[in-house]
Design a protein around this motif. Structure first.
Motif, PDB file in Angstrom:
ATOM      1  N   HIS A 143       0.812  -1.213   0.000  1.00  0.00           N
ATOM      2  CA  HIS A 143       0.000   0.000   0.000  1.00  0.00           C
ATOM      3  C   HIS A 143       0.846   1.263   0.000  1.00  0.00           C
ATOM      4  O   HIS A 143       0.343   2.352  -0.300  1.00  0.00           O
ATOM      5  CB  HIS A 143      -0.932   0.007   1.213  1.00  0.00           C
ATOM      6  N   GLY A 146       3.292   2.509  -5.506  1.00  0.00           N
ATOM      7  CA  GLY A 146       2.412   3.094  -6.503  1.00  0.00           C
ATOM      8  C   GLY A 146       1.351   2.121  -6.991  1.00  0.00           C
ATOM      9  O   GLY A 146       1.349   0.933  -6.641  1.00  0.00           O
ATOM     10  N   ASP A 147       0.461   2.632  -7.849  1.00  0.00           N
ATOM     11  CA  ASP A 147      -0.627   1.822  -8.366  1.00  0.00           C
ATOM     12  C   ASP A 147      -0.115   0.612  -9.138  1.00  0.00           C
ATOM     13  O   ASP A 147      -0.742  -0.455  -9.109  1.00  0.00           O
ATOM     14  CB  ASP A 147      -1.535   2.662  -9.268  1.00  0.00           C
ATOM     15  N   THR A 148       1.002   0.755  -9.832  1.00  0.00           N
ATOM     16  CA  THR A 148       1.520  -0.346 -10.650  1.00  0.00           C
ATOM     17  C   THR A 148       1.797  -1.574  -9.799  1.00  0.00           C
ATOM     18  O   THR A 148       1.456  -2.702 -10.181  1.00  0.00           O
ATOM     19  CB  THR A 148       2.797   0.086 -11.393  1.00  0.00           C
ATOM     20  N   LEU A 150       0.451  -2.398  -6.922  1.00  0.00           N
ATOM     21  CA  LEU A 150      -0.812  -2.962  -6.448  1.00  0.00           C
ATOM     22  C   LEU A 150      -1.501  -3.752  -7.559  1.00  0.00           C
ATOM     23  O   LEU A 150      -2.006  -4.857  -7.326  1.00  0.00           O
ATOM     24  CB  LEU A 150      -1.730  -1.852  -5.947  1.00  0.00           C
ATOM     25  N   ILE A 151      -1.526  -3.200  -8.750  1.00  0.00           N
ATOM     26  CA  ILE A 151      -2.164  -3.881  -9.863  1.00  0.00           C
ATOM     27  C   ILE A 151      -1.447  -5.191 -10.179  1.00  0.00           C
ATOM     28  O   ILE A 151      -2.083  -6.215 -10.456  1.00  0.00           O
ATOM     29  CB  ILE A 151      -2.208  -2.962 -11.099  1.00  0.00           C
ATOM     30  N   LEU A 165      -8.661  -3.374 -14.525  1.00  0.00           N
ATOM     31  CA  LEU A 165      -7.258  -3.019 -14.307  1.00  0.00           C
ATOM     32  C   LEU A 165      -6.612  -2.383 -15.521  1.00  0.00           C
ATOM     33  O   LEU A 165      -5.609  -1.682 -15.397  1.00  0.00           O
ATOM     34  CB  LEU A 165      -6.467  -4.276 -13.901  1.00  0.00           C
ATOM     35  N   ARG A 171     -10.051   1.818 -13.975  1.00  0.00           N
ATOM     36  CA  ARG A 171      -8.988   1.674 -12.966  1.00  0.00           C
ATOM     37  C   ARG A 171      -9.018   2.831 -11.976  1.00  0.00           C
ATOM     38  O   ARG A 171      -8.823   2.640 -10.773  1.00  0.00           O
ATOM     39  CB  ARG A 171      -7.632   1.588 -13.664  1.00  0.00           C
ATOM     40  N   GLU A 172      -9.289   4.018 -12.467  1.00  0.00           N
ATOM     41  CA  GLU A 172      -9.369   5.182 -11.571  1.00  0.00           C
ATOM     42  C   GLU A 172     -10.491   5.029 -10.555  1.00  0.00           C
ATOM     43  O   GLU A 172     -10.377   5.469  -9.411  1.00  0.00           O
ATOM     44  CB  GLU A 172      -9.578   6.449 -12.403  1.00  0.00           C
ATOM     45  N   MET A 175      -9.312   1.872  -7.991  1.00  0.00           N
ATOM     46  CA  MET A 175      -8.052   1.915  -7.256  1.00  0.00           C
ATOM     47  C   MET A 175      -8.189   2.368  -5.809  1.00  0.00           C
ATOM     48  O   MET A 175      -7.482   1.843  -4.932  1.00  0.00           O
ATOM     49  CB  MET A 175      -7.032   2.786  -7.984  1.00  0.00           C
ATOM     50  N   ARG A 179      -6.575   0.085  -2.950  1.00  0.00           N
ATOM     51  CA  ARG A 179      -5.527   0.608  -2.063  1.00  0.00           C
ATOM     52  C   ARG A 179      -5.958   0.513  -0.599  1.00  0.00           C
ATOM     53  O   ARG A 179      -5.147   0.172   0.270  1.00  0.00           O
ATOM     54  CB  ARG A 179      -5.189   2.050  -2.441  1.00  0.00           C
TER      55      ARG A 179
END
Length: 257
Positions: A143, A146-148, A150-151, A165, A171-172, A175, A179
């Motif tokens: 957590h 970055g988002d990458t 987590l994805i 994803l 994705r926005e 997320m 998160r």
């Protein structure tokens, strides 16, 4: 503030927190299903009709997704447990069974503890799937990345629609919930194996990339009232392929009155 007081009833009603996929006019027992990190109630749609007519199936609706998209996400296990338990209080008129997958297994365990300690209610049984017990957890701070990252972890585990994803707009939307859930996963445990007041049943896919049968067997240290482990071919989301057999096992282990 105590659970169930008039000032906090509105955001924690059963209809807000639990999805029912079939009508059960006079339930004799209830099964509460707690989804995985990044998951939602819709993943368990088929569970709603997988049990006998006396079983009411409730699937937890975590805030921040689907029709609770505008509700603030919760990123601490203790807070999520408090809200969920409070919403359960009006539904304890019949025996309650808890089933949780991945993060949901930890949430089911904490809910069983809180129901017993604060409200004197013992679940009939606790069913934990694809998750290490509290004393064996080794949280990863995904957590904080970055988002990458987590994805990539969500993809590694499976169980999430790839379109959510890959499509930037979708994705926005998803997320924040992902998160928040991985913040729960990354900040919960390790902690002592506190015993629960009911039998514990554990389930695991034998090709799970992060959890071994020995890990799942360690749930026995929380289970003075009995423990059993079942394994299935498959990885972290073995339950997708083996849903009929898994729900059959859960059904056979619920109280029948």
């Amino acid at each position: 503030m105590n659970p169930g007081t008039a000032t906090d009833t509105a955001p924690t009603t059963a209809d807000r927190w639990f999805r029912r996929y079939s009508r059960t006019p006079a339930p004799r027992r209830r099964l509460l299903v707690l989804p995985h990190a990044g998951g939602s109630a819709s993943f368990y749609h088929d569970w709603g009709t997988a049990f006998d007519p006396g079983t009411e199936v409730l699937v937890a609706r975590y805030p921040g997704r689907h029709d609770r998209l505008l509700d603030p996400c919760i990123d601490r296990m203790e807070e999520l447990t408090e809200h969920l338990t409070r919403a359960l209080l009006p539904l304890l008129d019949v025996p309650l069974t808890l089933f949780g997958h991945s993060m949901g297994a930890s949430l089911a365990y904490e809910t069983a503890l809180l129901l017993s300690r604060r409200h004197g209610v013992a679940a009939e049984s606790l069913h934990v799937s694809s998750r290490k017990p509290p004393h064996r957890l080794t949280p990863r701070p995904l957590h904080e990345q970055g988002d990458t990252a987590l994805i990539e972890e969500v993809r590694r585990l499976g169980g999430t629609d790839e379109a959510l994803l890959t499509d930037p707009d979708l994705r926005e939307i998803v997320m924040p919930a992902i998160r928040a859930d991985f913040t729960i996963v990354g900040t919960y445990g390790p902690r002592p194996a506190a015993p629960v007041d009911c039998p514990v049943y554990a389930y695991l896919g034998t090709e799970d990339p992060s959890i071994t049968p020995d890990d799942m067997s360690a749930w026995s240290q929380t289970a003075p009232h009995g423990f059993h482990l079942d394994t299935f071919p498959g990885a972290h989301f073995y339950l997708t392929e083996h849903r009929p057999r898994l729900t059959e096992l859960v059904a056979g282990r619920m109280v029948h009155v």
